[in-house]
Design a protein around this motif. Structure first.
Motif, PDB file in Angstrom:
ATOM      1  N   LYS A 302      21.159  19.680  72.216  1.00  0.00           N
ATOM      2  CA  LYS A 302      20.051  20.155  73.054  1.00  0.00           C
ATOM      3  C   LYS A 302      20.554  21.061  74.176  1.00  0.00           C
ATOM      4  CE  LYS A 302      16.412  16.671  72.548  1.00  0.00           C
ATOM      5  NZ  LYS A 302      15.628  15.633  73.269  1.00  0.00           N
ATOM      6  N   ASN A 303      21.634  20.653  74.829  1.00  0.00           N
ATOM      7  CA  ASN A 303      22.188  21.468  75.914  1.00  0.00           C
ATOM      8  C   ASN A 303      22.692  22.815  75.401  1.00  0.00           C
ATOM      9  OD1 ASN A 303      21.651  19.489  77.791  1.00  0.00           O
ATOM     10  ND2 ASN A 303      23.693  18.582  77.695  1.00  0.00           N
ATOM     11  N   PHE A 304      23.286  22.803  74.214  1.00  0.00           N
ATOM     12  CA  PHE A 304      23.749  24.039  73.582  1.00  0.00           C
ATOM     13  C   PHE A 304      22.556  24.960  73.311  1.00  0.00           C
ATOM     14  CE2 PHE A 304      25.834  25.840  69.479  1.00  0.00           C
ATOM     15  CZ  PHE A 304      26.152  27.022  70.146  1.00  0.00           C
ATOM     16  N   CYS A 305      21.487  24.403  72.744  1.00  0.00           N
ATOM     17  CA  CYS A 305      20.292  25.204  72.425  1.00  0.00           C
ATOM     18  C   CYS A 305      19.664  25.793  73.692  1.00  0.00           C
ATOM     19  CB  CYS A 305      19.273  24.356  71.677  1.00  0.00           C
ATOM     20  SG  CYS A 305      19.775  23.904  69.992  1.00  0.00           S
ATOM     21  N   ARG A 306      19.617  25.018  74.762  1.00  0.00           N
ATOM     22  CA  ARG A 306      19.063  25.528  76.018  1.00  0.00           C
ATOM     23  C   ARG A 306      19.894  26.679  76.560  1.00  0.00           C
ATOM     24  NH1 ARG A 306      18.675  19.818  77.621  1.00  0.00           N
ATOM     25  NH2 ARG A 306      16.549  19.076  77.213  1.00  0.00           N
ATOM     26  N   CYS A 307      21.217  26.519  76.487  1.00  0.00           N
ATOM     27  CA  CYS A 307      22.121  27.571  76.959  1.00  0.00           C
ATOM     28  C   CYS A 307      21.914  28.857  76.168  1.00  0.00           C
ATOM     29  CB  CYS A 307      23.567  27.095  76.835  1.00  0.00           C
ATOM     30  SG  CYS A 307      24.810  28.352  77.177  1.00  0.00           S
ATOM     31  N   VAL A 308      21.874  28.742  74.839  1.00  0.00           N
ATOM     32  CA  VAL A 308      21.717  29.919  73.982  1.00  0.00           C
ATOM     33  C   VAL A 308      20.346  30.562  74.178  1.00  0.00           C
ATOM     34  CG1 VAL A 308      21.569  30.692  71.585  1.00  0.00           C
ATOM     35  CG2 VAL A 308      23.403  29.151  72.282  1.00  0.00           C
ATOM     36  N   ALA A 309      19.297  29.754  74.368  1.00  0.00           N
ATOM     37  CA  ALA A 309      17.948  30.293  74.577  1.00  0.00           C
ATOM     38  C   ALA A 309      17.911  31.190  75.818  1.00  0.00           C
ATOM     39  CB  ALA A 309      16.942  29.153  74.722  1.00  0.00           C
ATOM     40  N   LYS A 310      18.612  30.803  76.867  1.00  0.00           N
ATOM     41  CA  LYS A 310      18.675  31.626  78.087  1.00  0.00           C
ATOM     42  C   LYS A 310      19.459  32.915  77.833  1.00  0.00           C
ATOM     43  CE  LYS A 310      18.388  27.719  81.295  1.00  0.00           C
ATOM     44  NZ  LYS A 310      19.118  26.910  82.316  1.00  0.00           N
ATOM     45  N   LEU A 311      20.560  32.797  77.075  1.00  0.00           N
ATOM     46  CA  LEU A 311      21.382  33.978  76.786  1.00  0.00           C
ATOM     47  C   LEU A 311      20.632  34.970  75.913  1.00  0.00           C
ATOM     48  CD1 LEU A 311      24.877  32.342  76.093  1.00  0.00           C
ATOM     49  CD2 LEU A 311      24.094  33.449  78.182  1.00  0.00           C
ATOM     50  N   LEU A 340      23.040  25.311  62.353  1.00  0.00           N
ATOM     51  CA  LEU A 340      22.647  25.320  63.760  1.00  0.00           C
ATOM     52  C   LEU A 340      23.001  26.653  64.408  1.00  0.00           C
ATOM     53  CD1 LEU A 340      21.702  23.880  66.391  1.00  0.00           C
ATOM     54  CD2 LEU A 340      24.067  23.081  66.648  1.00  0.00           C
ATOM     55  N   ILE A 341      24.225  27.108  64.190  1.00  0.00           N
ATOM     56  CA  ILE A 341      24.682  28.384  64.767  1.00  0.00           C
ATOM     57  C   ILE A 341      23.801  29.529  64.272  1.00  0.00           C
ATOM     58  CG2 ILE A 341      26.580  30.043  64.807  1.00  0.00           C
ATOM     59  CD1 ILE A 341      27.216  27.632  66.463  1.00  0.00           C
ATOM     60  N   LYS A 342      23.555  29.531  62.969  1.00  0.00           N
ATOM     61  CA  LYS A 342      22.765  30.610  62.369  1.00  0.00           C
ATOM     62  C   LYS A 342      21.338  30.625  62.892  1.00  0.00           C
ATOM     63  CE  LYS A 342      21.492  32.412  57.798  1.00  0.00           C
ATOM     64  NZ  LYS A 342      21.567  32.167  56.330  1.00  0.00           N
ATOM     65  N   THR A 343      20.803  29.455  63.194  1.00  0.00           N
ATOM     66  CA  THR A 343      19.410  29.349  63.638  1.00  0.00           C
ATOM     67  C   THR A 343      19.222  29.799  65.079  1.00  0.00           C
ATOM     68  OG1 THR A 343      19.035  27.511  62.116  1.00  0.00           O
ATOM     69  CG2 THR A 343      17.455  27.771  63.932  1.00  0.00           C
ATOM     70  N   ILE A 344      20.142  29.434  65.960  1.00  0.00           N
ATOM     71  CA  ILE A 344      19.890  29.644  67.387  1.00  0.00           C
ATOM     72  C   ILE A 344      20.517  30.920  67.958  1.00  0.00           C
ATOM     73  CG2 ILE A 344      19.612  27.171  67.758  1.00  0.00           C
ATOM     74  CD1 ILE A 344      22.342  27.137  69.119  1.00  0.00           C
ATOM     75  N   ILE A 345      21.628  31.378  67.394  1.00  0.00           N
ATOM     76  CA  ILE A 345      22.308  32.551  67.963  1.00  0.00           C
ATOM     77  C   ILE A 345      21.678  33.830  67.404  1.00  0.00           C
ATOM     78  CG2 ILE A 345      24.490  33.818  68.054  1.00  0.00           C
ATOM     79  CD1 ILE A 345      25.942  31.202  68.286  1.00  0.00           C
ATOM     80  N   LYS A 346      21.251  34.712  68.303  1.00  0.00           N
ATOM     81  CA  LYS A 346      20.553  35.933  67.897  1.00  0.00           C
ATOM     82  C   LYS A 346      21.435  37.175  67.973  1.00  0.00           C
ATOM     83  CE  LYS A 346      16.913  33.449  67.352  1.00  0.00           C
ATOM     84  NZ  LYS A 346      16.553  33.038  65.983  1.00  0.00           N
ATOM     85  N   ASN A 347      22.608  37.063  68.555  1.00  0.00           N
ATOM     86  CA  ASN A 347      23.517  38.204  68.661  1.00  0.00           C
ATOM     87  C   ASN A 347      24.238  38.376  67.320  1.00  0.00           C
ATOM     88  OD1 ASN A 347      26.074  39.694  69.197  1.00  0.00           O
ATOM     89  ND2 ASN A 347      25.313  39.685  71.305  1.00  0.00           N
ATOM     90  N   GLU A 348      23.915  39.438  66.606  1.00  0.00           N
ATOM     91  CA  GLU A 348      24.429  39.636  65.249  1.00  0.00           C
ATOM     92  C   GLU A 348      25.946  39.765  65.208  1.00  0.00           C
ATOM     93  OE1 GLU A 348      22.999  39.448  62.338  1.00  0.00           O
ATOM     94  OE2 GLU A 348      21.120  38.873  63.307  1.00  0.00           O
ATOM     95  N   GLU A 349      26.516  40.405  66.218  1.00  0.00           N
ATOM     96  CA  GLU A 349      27.978  40.585  66.242  1.00  0.00           C
ATOM     97  C   GLU A 349      28.683  39.245  66.387  1.00  0.00           C
ATOM     98  OE1 GLU A 349      31.261  43.362  68.585  1.00  0.00           O
ATOM     99  OE2 GLU A 349      29.116  43.744  68.833  1.00  0.00           O
ATOM    100  N   VAL A 350      28.137  38.383  67.205  1.00  0.00           N
ATOM    101  CA  VAL A 350      28.701  37.038  67.367  1.00  0.00           C
ATOM    102  C   VAL A 350      28.549  36.240  66.072  1.00  0.00           C
ATOM    103  CG1 VAL A 350      28.459  34.854  68.592  1.00  0.00           C
ATOM    104  CG2 VAL A 350      28.304  37.002  69.862  1.00  0.00           C
ATOM    105  N   LEU A 351      27.407  36.371  65.414  1.00  0.00           N
ATOM    106  CA  LEU A 351      27.181  35.676  64.155  1.00  0.00           C
ATOM    107  C   LEU A 351      28.162  36.116  63.078  1.00  0.00           C
ATOM    108  CD1 LEU A 351      23.310  35.363  63.702  1.00  0.00           C
ATOM    109  CD2 LEU A 351      24.983  33.510  63.813  1.00  0.00           C
ATOM    110  N   ARG A 352      28.426  37.422  63.020  1.00  0.00           N
ATOM    111  CA  ARG A 352      29.381  37.916  62.015  1.00  0.00           C
ATOM    112  C   ARG A 352      30.785  37.357  62.267  1.00  0.00           C
ATOM    113  NH1 ARG A 352      26.395  42.765  62.556  1.00  0.00           N
ATOM    114  NH2 ARG A 352      27.866  43.580  64.101  1.00  0.00           N
ATOM    115  N   ALA A 353      31.154  37.268  63.532  1.00  0.00           N
ATOM    116  CA  ALA A 353      32.467  36.709  63.869  1.00  0.00           C
ATOM    117  C   ALA A 353      32.545  35.236  63.487  1.00  0.00           C
ATOM    118  CB  ALA A 353      32.722  36.881  65.372  1.00  0.00           C
ATOM    119  N   TRP A 354      31.425  34.524  63.680  1.00  0.00           N
ATOM    120  CA  TRP A 354      31.408  33.099  63.347  1.00  0.00           C
ATOM    121  C   TRP A 354      31.547  32.885  61.851  1.00  0.00           C
ATOM    122  CZ3 TRP A 354      31.996  28.405  65.113  1.00  0.00           C
ATOM    123  CH2 TRP A 354      31.497  27.333  64.398  1.00  0.00           C
ATOM    124  N   ARG A 355      30.884  33.757  61.065  1.00  0.00           N
ATOM    125  CA  ARG A 355      30.980  33.623  59.592  1.00  0.00           C
ATOM    126  C   ARG A 355      32.394  33.894  59.121  1.00  0.00           C
ATOM    127  NH1 ARG A 355      26.257  37.199  59.654  1.00  0.00           N
ATOM    128  NH2 ARG A 355      24.346  35.937  59.736  1.00  0.00           N
TER     129      ARG A 355
END
Length: 355
Positions: A302-311, A340-355
């Motif tokens: 939950k805390n992670f999701c709140r942090c990402v929602a603000k970012l 979880l990562i794929k659902t909440i993170i909207k920055n595509e560059e960060v998502l590509r790095a995670w994959r």
């Protein structure tokens, strides 16, 4: 200049200290090593790590050489006494009283542990994790993940913790346990003075985390060797046991309560739990463990999701975004969190790095 002269060779001294402690068989004649100037400067370097800009460190360093020699003199002639504590309360997440000592006292405690850490760590079983180098949360995670693969032997879980553990530690029992490994009279007097400087074992002392582990160390051995418990894990005062039947765990809990009460003057909390791992999951050390996968604890997620929602509402570069979430990603790396990562993170560059 004084610091450079006295701290010269600290690296080689550190290596020699590890080898000597490891090779030591007879635990005696330790006190002189604690107040050796090389050891005190090594302790000073450790005590100020991450705190070099705090008032206590800056004030101490204004007269560094004199202050270090004063500590050495007090230890040498056995006039050192623990300073008065600054006591305050935190709520993270539950209310705790924190005891804080002046910087000079933290140096003394680091100096003690430079000599005793290897001795005391050798007493601990391999499935004790809190505040032990090379173990911690990730050490516990590795062991639990491995053991849960044996599903027929780990079908049920007993989860419990000790009521007011740190404040309830009995000084006489603590001193008796210390004397099982140490017989240096001067060192015992020093340790006794630190133990008696506050009720229980104060949260906030550097020495406290080691004393707390030591206090339960012979209980750990009793569980593993006398009770033959195969799947047991302890992180500070949080205890977890896996077994193939509920009846076995309920009986074991009664035996544990009797041992803690009779030998250590401790009580288990009444909110102990016995449950099937497969349907509920073991919530421990920030993760929820199942036989086939591991998830983040609900509060952390939950805390992670709140942090990402603000970012996600801000315009940030990929680098800035990563910096903001790197601690959360550290948690996610060790569990099944790709969705979880794929659902909440909207920055595509960060998502590509995670994959």
């Amino acid at each position: 200049m004084a610091k450079n002269n006295n701290s010269k060779g600290v690296g080689s001294y550190r290596r020699r200290l590890r080898l000597e402690t490891k090779a030591m068989k007879r635990i005696g004649n330790l006190y002189d090593r604690i107040y050796a100037l090389d050891n005190l400067y090594l302790a000073y370097d450790k005590a100020k790590s991450g705190k070099s800009k705090t008032y206590g460190v800056i004030h101490f360093e204004k007269g560094l050489e004199d202050n270090m020699l004063q500590i050495q003199a007090e230890l040498k002639d056995e006039t050192y006494r623990t300073s008065e504590y600054d006591i305050f309360t935190i709520h993270d997440p539950k209310e705790r009283e924190i005891y804080r000592l002046p910087f000079r006292d933290r140096i003394v405690q680091h100096a003690i542990m430079n000599i005793l850490e290897g001795i005391w760590t050798s007493v601990l079983i391999s499935h004790t994790y809190s505040c032990i180098k090379g173990k911690g949360i990730h050490g516990a995670l590795r062991h639990i993940r491995r053991d849960l693969r044996v599903q027929n032997e780990t079908e049920y879980c007993l989860k419990m913790d000790i009521r007011k553990f740190y404040p309830s530690i009995n000084h006489d029992v603590m001193k008796a346990i210390i004397r099982k490994k140490i017989k240096d009279i001067r060192l015992l007097r020093l340790l006794d003075g630190i133990i008696d400087s506050a009720p229980g074992v104060p949260i906030g002392n550097y020495l406290s985390q080691f004393l707390a582990n030591l206090y339960l160390s012979y209980f750990d051995h009793w569980l593993k060797e006398a009770k033959k418990v195969k799947y047991y894990y302890r992180y500070a005062d949080d205890l977890v046991i896996l077994a193939e039947s509920k009846e076995e765990l309920h009986q074991l809990r009664q035996d544990i309560q009797a041992y803690l009460s009779n030998n250590l003057k401790l009580d288990l909390k009444k909110n102990y739990q016995v449950f099937p791992v497969e349907s509920r999951g073991l919530d421990f050390i920030g993760y929820v463990f199942y036989h086939t996968h591991i998830l983040l604890r609900k509060r952390i997620k939950k805390n992670f999701c709140r942090c990402v929602a603000k970012l996600n509402k801000k315009v940030l570069s990929a680098k800035e975004y990563k910096i903001k979430i790197c601690s959360w990603i550290g948690w996610c790396k060790y569990c099944n969190s790709k969705n979880l990562i794929k659902t909440i993170i909207k920055n595509e560059e960060v998502l590509r790095a995670w994959r």
